[in-house]
Design a protein around this motif. Structure first.
Motif, PDB file in Angstrom:
ATOM      1  N   ALA A  28       0.811  -1.211   0.000  1.00 17.34           N
ATOM      2  CA  ALA A  28       0.000   0.000   0.000  1.00 17.34           C
ATOM      3  C   ALA A  28       0.848   1.267   0.000  1.00 17.34           C
ATOM      4  O   ALA A  28       0.504   2.249  -0.644  1.00 17.34           O
ATOM      5  CB  ALA A  28      -0.920   0.010   1.220  1.00 17.34           C
ATOM      6  N   GLN A  29       1.940   1.236   0.740  1.00 16.06           N
ATOM      7  CA  GLN A  29       2.745   2.451   0.833  1.00 16.06           C
ATOM      8  C   GLN A  29       4.147   2.110   1.354  1.00 16.06           C
ATOM      9  O   GLN A  29       4.343   1.074   1.995  1.00 16.06           O
ATOM     10  CB  GLN A  29       2.081   3.456   1.791  1.00 16.06           C
ATOM     11  CG  GLN A  29       2.572   4.877   1.589  1.00 16.06           C
ATOM     12  CD  GLN A  29       1.829   5.878   2.453  1.00 16.06           C
ATOM     13  OE1 GLN A  29       2.417   6.499   3.320  1.00 16.06           O
ATOM     14  NE2 GLN A  29       0.522   6.060   2.219  1.00 16.06           N
ATOM     15  N   LYS A  69      -4.391  -2.930   7.600  1.00 16.58           N
ATOM     16  CA  LYS A  69      -3.036  -2.754   7.087  1.00 16.58           C
ATOM     17  C   LYS A  69      -2.030  -3.266   8.108  1.00 16.58           C
ATOM     18  O   LYS A  69      -2.320  -3.317   9.303  1.00 16.58           O
ATOM     19  CB  LYS A  69      -2.750  -1.276   6.779  1.00 16.58           C
ATOM     20  CG  LYS A  69      -3.526  -0.740   5.599  1.00 16.58           C
ATOM     21  CD  LYS A  69      -3.124   0.681   5.273  1.00 16.58           C
ATOM     22  CE  LYS A  69      -3.770   1.123   3.970  1.00 16.58           C
ATOM     23  NZ  LYS A  69      -5.241   1.076   4.023  1.00 16.58           N
ATOM     24  N   SER A  70      -0.877  -3.642   7.606  1.00 19.33           N
ATOM     25  CA  SER A  70       0.160  -4.086   8.522  1.00 19.33           C
ATOM     26  C   SER A  70       1.466  -3.382   8.193  1.00 19.33           C
ATOM     27  O   SER A  70       1.748  -3.075   7.037  1.00 19.33           O
ATOM     28  CB  SER A  70       0.336  -5.610   8.452  1.00 19.33           C
ATOM     29  OG  SER A  70       0.576  -6.033   7.144  1.00 19.33           O
ATOM     30  N   TYR A  83       4.087  -0.908   4.141  1.00 16.43           N
ATOM     31  CA  TYR A  83       2.710  -0.981   4.626  1.00 16.43           C
ATOM     32  C   TYR A  83       1.932  -1.855   3.655  1.00 16.43           C
ATOM     33  O   TYR A  83       1.772  -1.497   2.488  1.00 16.43           O
ATOM     34  CB  TYR A  83       2.087   0.412   4.703  1.00 16.43           C
ATOM     35  CG  TYR A  83       2.866   1.342   5.596  1.00 16.43           C
ATOM     36  CD1 TYR A  83       2.523   1.505   6.930  1.00 16.43           C
ATOM     37  CD2 TYR A  83       3.959   2.041   5.108  1.00 16.43           C
ATOM     38  CE1 TYR A  83       3.248   2.356   7.751  1.00 16.43           C
ATOM     39  CE2 TYR A  83       4.688   2.892   5.920  1.00 16.43           C
ATOM     40  CZ  TYR A  83       4.331   3.045   7.236  1.00 16.43           C
ATOM     41  OH  TYR A  83       5.061   3.873   8.050  1.00 16.43           O
ATOM     42  N   SER A  94      -5.031   6.289   6.333  1.00  7.27           N
ATOM     43  CA  SER A  94      -5.125   5.011   7.044  1.00  7.27           C
ATOM     44  C   SER A  94      -3.750   4.445   7.399  1.00  7.27           C
ATOM     45  O   SER A  94      -3.609   3.736   8.404  1.00  7.27           O
ATOM     46  CB  SER A  94      -5.899   3.995   6.203  1.00  7.27           C
ATOM     47  OG  SER A  94      -5.270   3.809   4.952  1.00  7.27           O
ATOM     48  N   VAL A  95      -2.752   4.753   6.587  1.00 10.00           N
ATOM     49  CA  VAL A  95      -1.399   4.302   6.923  1.00 10.00           C
ATOM     50  C   VAL A  95      -0.904   5.041   8.169  1.00 10.00           C
ATOM     51  O   VAL A  95      -0.256   4.464   9.044  1.00 10.00           O
ATOM     52  CB  VAL A  95      -0.445   4.505   5.725  1.00 10.00           C
ATOM     53  CG1 VAL A  95       1.007   4.332   6.155  1.00 10.00           C
ATOM     54  CG2 VAL A  95      -0.789   3.520   4.610  1.00 10.00           C
ATOM     55  N   LEU A 138      -2.200   3.487  11.270  1.00  6.45           N
ATOM     56  CA  LEU A 138      -1.357   2.364  11.690  1.00  6.45           C
ATOM     57  C   LEU A 138      -0.136   2.875  12.455  1.00  6.45           C
ATOM     58  O   LEU A 138       0.245   2.311  13.491  1.00  6.45           O
ATOM     59  CB  LEU A 138      -0.939   1.553  10.453  1.00  6.45           C
ATOM     60  CG  LEU A 138       0.049   0.418  10.641  1.00  6.45           C
ATOM     61  CD1 LEU A 138      -0.429  -0.578  11.677  1.00  6.45           C
ATOM     62  CD2 LEU A 138       0.280  -0.279   9.299  1.00  6.45           C
TER      63      LEU A 138
END
Lengths: 174, 87
Positions: free
Chosen positions: A116-117, A146-147, A166, B41-42, B45
């Protein structure tokens, strides 16, 4: 840019529970036996599989490796078919293997993970092939689908890439 | 020792590299979207990681209270106070 060298030496730790079909025990490592298992564990298919093998180091860390042969750089002057950004995909695929192995589910049941990023990514000069890249990813936390993974790629003791990855769950980029 | 909200603002500003000047961040500042901190959203986290590391507070995305905490700086500070028992 100078970078502190980090020697990767797996410490003896309590291993994850064996996962039938995916993992074999080798010393204190739980190792993915064959690349055919990798095919089951990540959505990618050849030639988009960028790691040769992966194994679990402990409950939060996985490692992978990729051999880059001389033929990928015929003149040994420039990396022709291997780009440093590929290291990110290698790290992401190693993380995906970890997630699949830890979940212990059958192929496809896990739900795919998508990069994702990226943040704080740094690349360092690669030597001329042939070499084997070792990929280490540490799972930090999951939140909101997300992780976060801290990853680094190294050749011997020489770090060639570090960064925060991510991954989001539930979709595929294969 | 700075209070929870001040510590939280400093942590977020430093670790998430916020473009909003720290003096402009108040309890009413929304965490996501504009106007606000403009986080995504990142970043959520990352906030979860920061709370775990600095306050030993776990955000659980299945918990409505956790999700509600990520509304404003003030609501997040209140959530930390509740979880840690700090005043």
């Amino acid at each position: 840019m100078p970078h502190e060298k980090v020697s990767y030496r797996p410490k003896p730790r309590v291993p994850c529970a064996p996962l039938p079909g995916y993992i074999v025990t080798r010393g204190n490592r739980l190792e993915v036996a064959r690349i055919t298992n990798l095919v089951d564990m990540i959505p990618h298919k050849n030639p988009a599989i960028w790691i040769d093998r992966a194994w679990l180091v402990d409950v939060n860390t996985a490692a992978g490796s990729k051999y880059i042969p001389n033929r990928d750089c015929p003149k040994s002057e420039t990396i022709q078919h291997f780009r440093p950004t590929t290291l990110i995909e290698m790290l992401a695929q190693t993380a995906a293997c970890y997630a699949a192995a830890k979940a212990g589910r059958e192929a496809g049941a896990l739900g795919h993970m998508r990069l994702a990023q990226l943040r704080d990514v740094e690349f360092f000069a690669l030597p001329a092939p042939p070499f084997t890249i070792e990929l280490i990813v540490e799972h930090v936390l999951d939140y909101g689908g997300k992780s976060l993974w801290i990853g680094r790629a190294q050749i011997g003791d020489r770090i060639v890439c570090t960064g925060r990855l991510y991954l989001s769950h539930g979709t595929t980029n294969a | 020792m700075p209070d929870i909200q001040t510590r939280l603002i400093e942590l977020l500003h430093k670790n998430l590299r916020l473009k909003v000047p720290i003096a402009e961040i108040t309890a009413e500042t929304p965490i996501f979207g504009k106007p606000g901190l403009g986080l995504d959203s990142v970043d959520a986290l990352e906030i979860a990681v920061l709370l775990d590391k600095h306050f030993s507070v776990r955000l659980d995305d299945q918990d409505p209270a956790s999700r509600a905490a990520l509304t404003t700086i003030g609501s997040l500070a209140d959530f930390i106070r509740t979880k840690t028992g700090a005043s």
